[in-house]
Design an enzyme around this catalytic site. Structure first.
Site, PDB file in Angstrom:
ATOM      1  N   GLU A 169      44.762  49.292  64.968  1.00  0.00           N
ATOM      2  CA  GLU A 169      44.922  49.279  66.426  1.00  0.00           C
ATOM      3  C   GLU A 169      46.318  49.775  66.819  1.00  0.00           C
ATOM      4  O   GLU A 169      46.477  50.467  67.818  1.00  0.00           O
ATOM      5  CB  GLU A 169      44.741  47.853  66.979  1.00  0.00           C
ATOM      6  N   CYS A 199      43.201  41.056  65.037  1.00  0.00           N
ATOM      7  CA  CYS A 199      43.777  39.790  64.570  1.00  0.00           C
ATOM      8  C   CYS A 199      44.527  39.097  65.705  1.00  0.00           C
ATOM      9  O   CYS A 199      44.993  39.734  66.654  1.00  0.00           O
ATOM     10  CB  CYS A 199      44.697  40.023  63.377  1.00  0.00           C
ATOM     11  N   CYS A 227      47.244  42.000  66.745  1.00  0.00           N
ATOM     12  CA  CYS A 227      46.730  43.216  67.405  1.00  0.00           C
ATOM     13  C   CYS A 227      46.079  42.888  68.746  1.00  0.00           C
ATOM     14  O   CYS A 227      46.068  43.720  69.654  1.00  0.00           O
ATOM     15  CB  CYS A 227      45.710  43.902  66.509  1.00  0.00           C
ATOM     16  N   PRO A 256      27.562  44.836  26.339  1.00  0.00           N
ATOM     17  CA  PRO A 256      26.416  43.968  26.617  1.00  0.00           C
ATOM     18  C   PRO A 256      26.724  42.478  26.628  1.00  0.00           C
ATOM     19  O   PRO A 256      26.130  41.729  27.413  1.00  0.00           O
ATOM     20  CB  PRO A 256      25.428  44.304  25.493  1.00  0.00           C
TER      21      PRO A 256
HETATM   22  N1  NAP Z   1      27.972  51.946  27.765  1.00  0.00           N
HETATM   23  C1  NAP Z   1      28.852  51.273  28.427  1.00  0.00           C
HETATM   24  O1  NAP Z   1      28.882  51.302  29.676  1.00  0.00           O
HETATM   25  C2  NAP Z   1      29.865  50.441  27.701  1.00  0.00           C
HETATM   26  C3  NAP Z   1      30.926  49.874  28.422  1.00  0.00           C
HETATM   27  C4  NAP Z   1      31.837  49.085  27.722  1.00  0.00           C
HETATM   28  C5  NAP Z   1      31.667  48.868  26.357  1.00  0.00           C
HETATM   29  N2  NAP Z   1      30.642  49.453  25.711  1.00  0.00           N
HETATM   30  C6  NAP Z   1      30.427  49.212  24.282  1.00  0.00           C
HETATM   31  O2  NAP Z   1      30.080  47.836  24.151  1.00  0.00           O
HETATM   32  C7  NAP Z   1      30.536  47.359  22.908  1.00  0.00           C
HETATM   33  C8  NAP Z   1      31.293  46.062  23.125  1.00  0.00           C
HETATM   34  O3  NAP Z   1      30.523  45.205  23.936  1.00  0.00           O
HETATM   35  P1  NAP Z   1      30.716  43.641  23.915  1.00  0.00           P
HETATM   36  O4  NAP Z   1      29.991  43.066  25.070  1.00  0.00           O
HETATM   37  O5  NAP Z   1      30.426  43.143  22.557  1.00  0.00           O
HETATM   38  O6  NAP Z   1      32.264  43.525  24.112  1.00  0.00           O
HETATM   39  P2  NAP Z   1      33.131  43.129  25.366  1.00  0.00           P
HETATM   40  O7  NAP Z   1      32.748  43.934  26.527  1.00  0.00           O
HETATM   41  O8  NAP Z   1      34.536  43.237  24.940  1.00  0.00           O
HETATM   42  O9  NAP Z   1      32.746  41.617  25.554  1.00  0.00           O
HETATM   43  C9  NAP Z   1      33.174  40.710  24.596  1.00  0.00           C
HETATM   44  C10 NAP Z   1      34.255  39.859  25.223  1.00  0.00           C
HETATM   45  O10 NAP Z   1      33.604  39.041  26.146  1.00  0.00           O
HETATM   46  C11 NAP Z   1      33.848  37.713  25.846  1.00  0.00           C
HETATM   47  N3  NAP Z   1      32.615  36.943  26.021  1.00  0.00           N
HETATM   48  C12 NAP Z   1      31.457  37.059  25.360  1.00  0.00           C
HETATM   49  N4  NAP Z   1      30.577  36.158  25.847  1.00  0.00           N
HETATM   50  C13 NAP Z   1      31.203  35.468  26.797  1.00  0.00           C
HETATM   51  C14 NAP Z   1      30.827  34.402  27.644  1.00  0.00           C
HETATM   52  N5  NAP Z   1      29.618  33.856  27.600  1.00  0.00           N
HETATM   53  N6  NAP Z   1      31.718  33.933  28.516  1.00  0.00           N
HETATM   54  C15 NAP Z   1      32.950  34.474  28.568  1.00  0.00           C
HETATM   55  N7  NAP Z   1      33.377  35.481  27.795  1.00  0.00           N
HETATM   56  C16 NAP Z   1      32.498  35.981  26.915  1.00  0.00           C
HETATM   57  C17 NAP Z   1      34.274  37.676  24.393  1.00  0.00           C
HETATM   58  O11 NAP Z   1      35.045  36.527  24.326  1.00  0.00           O
HETATM   59  P3  NAP Z   1      35.936  36.044  23.114  1.00  0.00           P
HETATM   60  O12 NAP Z   1      37.227  36.742  23.354  1.00  0.00           O
HETATM   61  O13 NAP Z   1      36.007  34.579  23.325  1.00  0.00           O
HETATM   62  O14 NAP Z   1      35.240  36.468  21.888  1.00  0.00           O
HETATM   63  C18 NAP Z   1      34.984  38.988  24.238  1.00  0.00           C
HETATM   64  O15 NAP Z   1      36.335  38.911  24.643  1.00  0.00           O
HETATM   65  C19 NAP Z   1      31.361  48.440  22.293  1.00  0.00           C
HETATM   66  O16 NAP Z   1      30.593  49.090  21.344  1.00  0.00           O
HETATM   67  C20 NAP Z   1      31.649  49.376  23.436  1.00  0.00           C
HETATM   68  O17 NAP Z   1      31.778  50.708  22.991  1.00  0.00           O
HETATM   69  C21 NAP Z   1      29.727  50.227  26.342  1.00  0.00           C
END
Ligand code: NAP
Length: 379
Positions: free
Chosen positions: A59, A82, A91, A310
């Site tokens: 604004e 605001c 504003c 995942p």
């Molecule tokens: N295609 C895509 O878009 C994409 C994107 C990213 C990654 N990736 C691939 O995904 C793979 C890794 O995936 P990821 O899921 O195993 O690894 P991540 O994304 O790093 O997730 C694991 C992390 O999440 C934490 N975690 C797991 N479960 C949890 C829960 N219930 N509550 C809180 N925290 C939790 C773990 O905790 P802790 O520290 O306590 O163990 C760890 O730090 C790699 O291969 C990467 O290349 C693909």
């Protein structure tokens, strides 16, 4: 002028104010994106948008441009003006002093410091006030700010890249690159629009991920690139046991916030290197994700972009903490031994998580699907 003609004009000028507000998408957080248009006798005499927190609101820019022509004019604002003294004066007061006749707002401001008081102040000064013009569109540009104000949580977007057969990494963990450069550029813009970009220890270890915003990959003009780079997102790492070494590219790329369950003695080294350590009580052996989001909202974080694999993306999903999925789909099969999109073990069809697909579009050679949990779509 008939009331229908007036409504058409109101929508027309509000659409322009929304266009202005969107310019702030890379820079206003923790503040909302707001635009303003001042119109007198069918002529636009002032326009403005909020650029950065601490700087003048939309604004004020529009009133400065309008000067004396604001007297007797109509002001269109995408959010209720605001009424409180924050880092800048109210504003509503500026609009009263400028002598505008009428104020049209797209929506009320849910910020408890305002919450209708801005509109009341205008009305008490004899200004005609209307609210609710293009409200749906106005809400869409401030999803994070509204979620924080209304629920005390940030808006959480989970971005994932997958193959046409729903796989996100090879069995070895290799995942670079699934999608093409245009999709990666779109992800860069998503990062730049977020207050926080968040990932987990295993993604950082597997991909050497840094989660930075790279100006040359944004695909924006010079003005917007400069704005985006003045307020880059906070990088947040979830690393329950502090497995990511300090000499990893993630930490070398700059200071970060690390959410962990590790003991104070283990946190000290990271802290000494300039990283903020957030000790969060463990939930099932991991960082408590809900507590982390509450803490981020309390710090003024509006939008969180989760870029994880995942396990972590699945954990956010299972806890019902995701507001929006942005899934980039590449025209390739990665095969049945590759990793799934989400760690989400379900046994029966009636357990399936229903989503509403709100957008699907081609980005380069890939596709982007935006979907929101159906439960939130019906609210
Ligand atoms: N295609 C895509 O878009 C994409 C994107 C990213 C990654 N990736 C691939 O995904 C793979 C890794 O995936 P990821 O899921 O195993 O690894 P991540 O994304 O790093 O997730 C694991 C992390 O999440 C934490 N975690 C797991 N479960 C949890 C829960 N219930 N509550 C809180 N925290 C939790 C773990 O905790 P802790 O520290 O306590 O163990 C760890 O730090 C790699 O291969 C990467 O290349 C693909």
């Amino acid at each position: 002028m008939s009331s229908t003609e007036q409504s058409v004009l109101d929508a027309f000028y509000m659409a322009r104010a929304l266009e202005l507000a969107r310019k702030g998408v890379y820079s206003t957080h923790p503040n909302p994106r707001v635009g303003c248009v001042i119109v007198r006798d069918g002529e636009v005499v002032g326009e403005g948008w909020h650029v950065r927190a601490g700087e003048p609101h939309a604004e004020v820019h529009a009133l400065r441009q309008a000067g004396d022509k604001a007297r007797g004019a109509t002001a269109y604002v995408t959010l209720e003006p605001c009424s409180h003294h924050g880092r800048t004066p109210p504003c509503a007061e500026a609009l009263v002093n400028a002598g505008v006749d009428r104020v049209v707002a797209a929506m009320q401001d849910p910020n408890p410091d305002v919450a209708g008081r801005g509109l009341l102040r205008l009305m008490s000064a004899g200004i005609a006030v209307q609210s609710g013009v293009l409200e749906t569109e106005a809400r869409a540009i401030n999803k994070g700010f509204l979620k924080r104000m209304e629920h005390g949580l940030p808006y959480v977007r989970v971005k994932l890249a997958m193959s046409l057969d729903g796989r996100t990494a090879m069995a070895s963990g290799e995942s670079q690159w699934i999608t093409g450069p245009e999709a990666r550029s779109a992800v860069q813009r998503l990062r730049a629009q977020s207050s926080v970009v968040l990932t987990g220890a295993d993604t950082v270890l597997a991909d050497n991920a840094r989660l930075t915003v790279r100006p040359d990959e944004l695909g924006l003009n010079a003005e917007l690139t400069a704005l985006a780079m003045t307020r880059p997102p906070l990088r947040v790492l979830i690393d329950g046991r502090l497995r990511v070494p300090l000499d990893s590219p993630f930490f070398k790329a700059g200071s970060a916030l690390v959410a962990t369950c590790a003991a104070a003695s283990a946190r000290e080294r990271y802290h000494d290197e300039g990283h903020e350590m957030l000790a969060l009580a463990s939930s099932g052996g991991h960082v408590d994700l809900r507590k982390l989001l509450v803490e981020l909202a309390a710090r003024g974080v509006n939008d969180v972009l989760v870029e994880a694999g995942p396990k972590l993306a699945g954990a956010f999903t299972r806890l019902g903490l995701v507001d929006e999925f942005q899934i980039f789909i590449a025209g390739k099969f990665m095969g049945s031994s590759a990793r799934p999109l989400l760690d989400l073990p379900l046994a029966q069809m009636n357990e399936a998580l229903e989503l509403k697909i709100v957008e699907m579009r081609a980005i380069g050679n890939d596709w982007r699907v935006i979907a929101i949990p159906a439960a939130s779509a019906s609210v």
